[in-house]
Design an enzyme around this catalytic site. Sequence first.
Site, mmCIF file in Angstrom:
data_model
loop_
_atom_site.group_PDB
_atom_site.id
_atom_site.type_symbol
_atom_site.label_atom_id
_atom_site.label_comp_id
_atom_site.label_asym_id
_atom_site.label_seq_id
_atom_site.Cartn_x
_atom_site.Cartn_y
_atom_site.Cartn_z
ATOM 1 N N ARG A 40 -2.373 -11.011 -3.731
ATOM 2 C CA ARG A 40 -3.825 -10.928 -3.580
ATOM 3 C C ARG A 40 -4.556 -12.259 -3.499
ATOM 4 N NH1 ARG A 40 -2.078 -6.739 -6.252
ATOM 5 N NH2 ARG A 40 -2.484 -4.730 -5.279
ATOM 6 N N HIS A 72 7.544 -9.169 1.940
ATOM 7 C CA HIS A 72 6.344 -8.880 2.735
ATOM 8 C C HIS A 72 5.345 -9.994 2.481
ATOM 9 C CE1 HIS A 72 2.909 -6.820 4.466
ATOM 10 N NE2 HIS A 72 3.687 -5.823 4.864
ATOM 11 N N TYR A 75 -1.509 -10.393 1.373
ATOM 12 C CA TYR A 75 -2.547 -9.679 2.133
ATOM 13 C C TYR A 75 -3.548 -10.569 2.878
ATOM 14 C CZ TYR A 75 -1.083 -5.700 -0.743
ATOM 15 O OH TYR A 75 -0.359 -4.720 -1.355
ATOM 16 N N HIS A 112 2.120 -9.017 9.118
ATOM 17 C CA HIS A 112 1.174 -8.327 9.993
ATOM 18 C C HIS A 112 0.698 -9.347 11.011
ATOM 19 C CE1 HIS A 112 0.098 -5.267 6.607
ATOM 20 N NE2 HIS A 112 1.353 -5.229 6.965
ATOM 21 N N GLU A 147 5.277 -6.738 12.236
ATOM 22 C CA GLU A 147 5.058 -5.311 11.953
ATOM 23 C C GLU A 147 4.001 -4.726 12.875
ATOM 24 O OE1 GLU A 147 4.146 -4.357 7.859
ATOM 25 O OE2 GLU A 147 4.009 -2.215 8.293
ATOM 26 N N ASP A 181 6.689 0.442 11.478
ATOM 27 C CA ASP A 181 6.090 1.298 10.452
ATOM 28 C C ASP A 181 5.711 2.636 11.097
ATOM 29 O OD1 ASP A 181 3.969 2.536 8.814
ATOM 30 O OD2 ASP A 181 4.055 0.708 7.615
ATOM 31 N N HIS A 184 1.922 3.605 10.794
ATOM 32 C CA HIS A 184 1.100 2.812 11.711
ATOM 33 C C HIS A 184 1.287 3.275 13.162
ATOM 34 C CE1 HIS A 184 1.256 -0.800 8.669
ATOM 35 N NE2 HIS A 184 0.698 0.285 8.153
ATOM 36 N N HIS A 218 9.676 0.802 8.141
ATOM 37 C CA HIS A 218 8.824 1.251 7.040
ATOM 38 C C HIS A 218 8.636 2.741 7.259
ATOM 39 C CE1 HIS A 218 6.765 -2.849 5.985
ATOM 40 N NE2 HIS A 218 7.959 -2.716 5.444
ATOM 41 N N ASP A 231 -4.808 3.695 8.565
ATOM 42 C CA ASP A 231 -3.640 3.163 7.869
ATOM 43 C C ASP A 231 -3.597 3.746 6.462
ATOM 44 O OD1 ASP A 231 -1.542 1.756 6.840
ATOM 45 O OD2 ASP A 231 -2.519 -0.203 6.943
ATOM 46 N N HIS A 233 -0.915 5.756 4.075
ATOM 47 C CA HIS A 233 0.456 6.246 3.918
ATOM 48 C C HIS A 233 0.483 7.496 3.046
ATOM 49 C CE1 HIS A 233 1.963 1.803 4.445
ATOM 50 N NE2 HIS A 233 1.035 2.127 5.314
ATOM 51 N N GLU A 263 6.891 2.854 1.700
ATOM 52 C CA GLU A 263 5.660 2.285 1.119
ATOM 53 C C GLU A 263 4.729 3.454 0.806
ATOM 54 O OE1 GLU A 263 5.253 -1.926 3.505
ATOM 55 O OE2 GLU A 263 4.711 -0.108 4.592
HETATM 56 MN MN MN Z 1 4.279 -1.206 6.525
HETATM 57 ZN ZN ZN Z 2 3.024 -4.268 6.097
HETATM 58 MN MN MN Z 3 -0.013 0.271 6.089
#
Ligand code: MN
Ligand code: ZN
Ligand code: MN
Length: 289
Positions: A40, A72, A75, A112, A147, A181, A184, A218, A231, A233, A263
Amino acid sequence: MTKAVKVGCHVSISGSISNAVDNAVGRGCTAFQLFTRNPRGWAAKKLDEETITDYKTRLEKSNIDSSAVCAHMPYLPNLASPKEDGFAKSVRTLRDEVERCGRLGIPYVVTHLGSHLGTGESAGIDRLVEGLSAGAAIDNNVMILLENTAGQKNSIGSELEQLATLLGRLEPSERFGVCFDTCHAFAAGYDLRTRDKVRAVFEEFDRHIGVGRLKVIHLNDAKGGIGSNLDRHYHIGLGEIGEEGLGETARFAKEHDIMVILETPVDDARDDMGNIRRVRELVREEYMQ
Ligand code: MN
Ligand code: ZN
Ligand code: MN
């Protein structure tokens, strides 16, 4: 007999990065994903040798293959950003992640592709080529996985053609691959609800990119409908994609020895262990028919 599917989930590193291994083992994972740092913020605590040794020792003692681990990116980075400051910080973060993964022996870092913030796709891709190349300039073997995204406004990477265009401009090619993913892709309009549709999507993937470059899937069900660009999940088989399509995706992953990372949320409906178990059941059920 083909080998078993390598499947697991994103695990917490709370306390220490080596706790990720215990968290993965405790959930029945044979593959896992982690953040190498607090996701974060911009700042990352330095990795000391003791932590690295502890992580590697615990992984070696587990039944998880060290090649079935991916990190990963945090963010905040936006590698398609037109803003000088934000772009520079994003590139620094990527380079740092590639270096950390190299020291930890983690073969892949998933990123991303970010948002061009209104400057257009071609400007965004130019930025990405510059930023991702700087990441691959770190001298190790870590592969950067691009991704696909759900197709939110100004985002890059919701279409396989776009990923292919980008990959075509990235050198050296062995340092770049793809993380696909399912949530996504479905939100971006790719139908994954039936076996035939799943096979068609991966054929399309193979035509544009090559299945050999697909290193992580993913596997997430989707809360939003097809083409919704949402987005969100959801638990395996309980969302809009459903069990038939996700089961076929997992079988495809097994056939090509691609690791499967969940995820999915943790709530009253199911936990990580429950979702991982469901994936293994879906893979097995099909072969027994
Ligand atoms: Mn993902
Ligand atoms: Zn991701
Ligand atoms: Mn996502």
